[in-house]
Design a protein around this motif. Structure first.
Motif, PDB file in Angstrom:
ATOM      1  N   GLY A 148      17.203   1.151  16.786  1.00 30.47           N
ATOM      2  CA  GLY A 148      16.171   0.891  15.935  1.00 30.47           C
ATOM      3  C   GLY A 148      15.744   2.131  14.914  1.00 30.47           C
ATOM      4  O   GLY A 148      15.596   1.835  13.824  1.00 30.47           O
ATOM      5  N   ALA A 149      15.791   3.120  15.523  1.00 33.59           N
ATOM      6  CA  ALA A 149      15.401   4.373  14.519  1.00 33.59           C
ATOM      7  C   ALA A 149      16.431   4.601  13.740  1.00 33.59           C
ATOM      8  O   ALA A 149      16.205   4.863  12.313  1.00 33.59           O
ATOM      9  CB  ALA A 149      15.071   5.651  15.474  1.00 33.59           C
ATOM     10  N   SER A 150      17.845   4.580  13.992  1.00 33.88           N
ATOM     11  CA  SER A 150      18.829   4.839  12.837  1.00 33.88           C
ATOM     12  C   SER A 150      18.856   3.765  11.897  1.00 33.88           C
ATOM     13  O   SER A 150      19.275   4.135  10.794  1.00 33.88           O
ATOM     14  CB  SER A 150      20.227   4.880  13.867  1.00 33.88           C
ATOM     15  N   ILE A 151      18.819   2.602  12.265  1.00 32.00           N
ATOM     16  CA  ILE A 151      18.832   1.335  11.348  1.00 32.00           C
ATOM     17  C   ILE A 151      17.774   1.385  10.375  1.00 32.00           C
ATOM     18  O   ILE A 151      17.616   0.888   9.495  1.00 32.00           O
ATOM     19  CB  ILE A 151      19.255   0.092  12.116  1.00 32.00           C
ATOM     20  N   SER A 152      16.557   1.874  10.743  1.00 29.52           N
ATOM     21  CA  SER A 152      15.412   1.639  10.047  1.00 29.52           C
ATOM     22  C   SER A 152      15.461   2.598   8.891  1.00 29.52           C
ATOM     23  O   SER A 152      14.843   2.539   7.831  1.00 29.52           O
ATOM     24  CB  SER A 152      14.066   2.212  10.928  1.00 29.52           C
ATOM     25  N   PHE A 155      18.329   2.157   4.287  1.00 28.78           N
ATOM     26  CA  PHE A 155      17.924   2.240   2.822  1.00 28.78           C
ATOM     27  C   PHE A 155      17.900   3.716   2.464  1.00 28.78           C
ATOM     28  O   PHE A 155      18.520   4.146   1.282  1.00 28.78           O
ATOM     29  CB  PHE A 155      16.848   1.534   2.177  1.00 28.78           C
ATOM     30  N   MET A 156      17.481   4.710   3.211  1.00 28.15           N
ATOM     31  CA  MET A 156      17.445   6.102   2.951  1.00 28.15           C
ATOM     32  C   MET A 156      18.944   6.698   2.759  1.00 28.15           C
ATOM     33  O   MET A 156      19.282   7.355   1.917  1.00 28.15           O
ATOM     34  CB  MET A 156      16.554   6.523   4.031  1.00 28.15           C
ATOM     35  N   VAL A 157      19.580   6.288   3.920  1.00 27.93           N
ATOM     36  CA  VAL A 157      21.034   6.645   4.001  1.00 27.93           C
ATOM     37  C   VAL A 157      22.085   6.120   2.694  1.00 27.93           C
ATOM     38  O   VAL A 157      22.655   6.879   1.982  1.00 27.93           O
ATOM     39  CB  VAL A 157      21.779   6.349   5.324  1.00 27.93           C
ATOM     40  N   ILE A 158      21.641   4.864   2.228  1.00 26.37           N
ATOM     41  CA  ILE A 158      22.364   4.240   1.123  1.00 26.37           C
ATOM     42  C   ILE A 158      21.941   5.094  -0.201  1.00 26.37           C
ATOM     43  O   ILE A 158      22.804   5.301  -0.967  1.00 26.37           O
ATOM     44  CB  ILE A 158      21.919   2.660   0.903  1.00 26.37           C
ATOM     45  N   TYR A 220      33.266  10.398   4.192  1.00 22.87           N
ATOM     46  CA  TYR A 220      32.428   9.550   3.770  1.00 22.87           C
ATOM     47  C   TYR A 220      31.160   9.247   4.964  1.00 22.87           C
ATOM     48  O   TYR A 220      31.438   8.041   5.369  1.00 22.87           O
ATOM     49  CB  TYR A 220      32.997   8.111   3.227  1.00 22.87           C
ATOM     50  N   PRO A 221      30.565  10.290   5.374  1.00 22.79           N
ATOM     51  CA  PRO A 221      29.560  10.091   6.386  1.00 22.79           C
ATOM     52  C   PRO A 221      28.492   9.145   6.266  1.00 22.79           C
ATOM     53  O   PRO A 221      28.531   8.297   6.965  1.00 22.79           O
ATOM     54  CB  PRO A 221      28.966  11.314   6.495  1.00 22.79           C
ATOM     55  N   TRP A 222      27.890   8.859   5.148  1.00 20.06           N
ATOM     56  CA  TRP A 222      26.765   8.103   4.738  1.00 20.06           C
ATOM     57  C   TRP A 222      27.129   6.801   4.699  1.00 20.06           C
ATOM     58  O   TRP A 222      26.592   5.805   5.276  1.00 20.06           O
ATOM     59  CB  TRP A 222      26.012   8.173   3.603  1.00 20.06           C
ATOM     60  N   GLN A 223      28.521   6.518   4.090  1.00 17.00           N
ATOM     61  CA  GLN A 223      29.004   5.141   3.905  1.00 17.00           C
ATOM     62  C   GLN A 223      29.500   4.595   5.123  1.00 17.00           C
ATOM     63  O   GLN A 223      28.960   3.309   5.599  1.00 17.00           O
ATOM     64  CB  GLN A 223      30.073   5.145   3.134  1.00 17.00           C
ATOM     65  N   LEU A 224      29.868   5.473   5.937  1.00 16.39           N
ATOM     66  CA  LEU A 224      30.392   4.952   7.484  1.00 16.39           C
ATOM     67  C   LEU A 224      29.328   4.447   8.248  1.00 16.39           C
ATOM     68  O   LEU A 224      29.005   3.412   8.838  1.00 16.39           O
ATOM     69  CB  LEU A 224      30.985   5.821   8.109  1.00 16.39           C
ATOM     70  N   LEU A 225      28.199   5.281   8.194  1.00 15.88           N
ATOM     71  CA  LEU A 225      27.136   5.061   9.127  1.00 15.88           C
ATOM     72  C   LEU A 225      26.285   3.902   8.622  1.00 15.88           C
ATOM     73  O   LEU A 225      25.539   2.905   9.212  1.00 15.88           O
ATOM     74  CB  LEU A 225      25.908   6.409   8.986  1.00 15.88           C
ATOM     75  N   SER A 226      26.212   3.651   7.400  1.00 17.20           N
ATOM     76  CA  SER A 226      25.572   2.476   6.643  1.00 17.20           C
ATOM     77  C   SER A 226      26.489   1.214   7.129  1.00 17.20           C
ATOM     78  O   SER A 226      25.951   0.117   7.415  1.00 17.20           O
ATOM     79  CB  SER A 226      25.619   2.475   5.050  1.00 17.20           C
TER      80      SER A 226
END
Length: 279
Positions: A148-152, A155-158, A220-226
């Protein structure tokens, strides 16, 4: 009590402290993310929360492997989870966009998110003492706090790799935080990764996949996490259907057991006793 025995009780092997050390590191990572947010180092703030999630996943497994689980460790783990996955994400998102865009309303939303995380953890701890069917361990009740914390922060990561101010919209992030708060506090079943079993014939394929994901994560760390967050959210409808099917099977099994006449049970027990006596 003999002196030698008392001395043995006062000394603990270092291995037994490893789970608590990992929990403390997770707590420190969560608090450090707030410090990075105060310095407006947003990417480091997200990394610190993700690191807390990784450490939180390791401490429980290490406790089971080393047979060093304790009441103290469980309480410390709950405290660490609340700070790292409730307080830290709420403050990071508040400082990133909610404070400037919504002011006091943004603070209320951050509080709702944090309180929902605390309620989710309290419910998880209380359910540990409840008797449940074996299949129930495949599911969490609501989204787990680390997820929940990570998915919240999605949009910040994107926004890190798109640079689009749309994803920094306070209204968008406020709505997403409220949705994630609801998902954590809800009783919606979600798949538990801890109970996933891999067939031996797929082990090499999984290892190759992990190697490929590591390469993608480096580039591509942020793309993969998204992508991981989006895939996780798409699994929730399937977890609901799967959980409902198992519930129905359990109900039918219980109903069939209740429908068996007591005379039949008595006759079968008497017949078994007679066979045992004859043998």
């Amino acid at each position: 009590m003999p002196i030698q025995h008392r001395r043995r009780l006062r000394v603990m092997p270092l291995n037994s402290l490893i789970p608590n050390i990992l929990t403390m590191l997770a707590l420190c990572a969560g608090l450090t993310s707030v410090r990075f947010a105060l310095d407006e180092k947003w990417e480091l703030a997200v990394i610190a929360i993700l690191a807390a999630g990784v450490l939180d996943g390791l401490d429980g497994r290490m406790a089971r492997l080393l047979n060093s689980a304790s009441k103290f460790g469980a309480e410390l783990d709950s405290l660490s989870d609340f700070v790292s996955f409730g307080v830290a994400p709420g403050l990071v998102l508040f400082l990133w966009t909610l404070e400037s865009g919504l002011g006091g309303v943004g603070w209320i939303i951050a509080l709702i998110f944090t309180v929902s995380c605390g309620l989710r953890l309290a419910r998880f701890n209380s359910m540990l003492e409840e008797k449940q069917p074996a299949w129930a361990s495949r599911y969490f009740t609501g989204i787990a706090a680390p997820a929940g914390a990570s998915i919240s922060l999605l949009f910040m990561v994107i926004s890190f790799y798109t640079g689009d101010d749309f994803f920094r919209s306070p209204i968008l992030n406020a709505a997403w935080m409220l949705f994630m708060a609801f998902m954590m506090a809800s009783r919606i079943p979600t798949f538990s990764i801890k109970r996933i079993r891999i067939a031996r014939r797929f082990i090499m394929l999984i290892l190759l996949l992990v190697g490929g994901l590591a390469a993608v994560l480096a580039s591509y760390p942020w793309q993969l996490l998204s992508l991981i967050a989006i895939i996780y959210m798409t699994t929730i409808p399937f977890s609901i259907l799967s959980h409902r099917r198992l519930q129905e099977q359990e109900a039918r099994k219980a109903s069939n057991t209740e429908d068996v006449p007591e005379e039949a049970i008595d006759d079968s027990n008497g017949k078994k006793d007679k066979e045992d006596g004859d043998s």
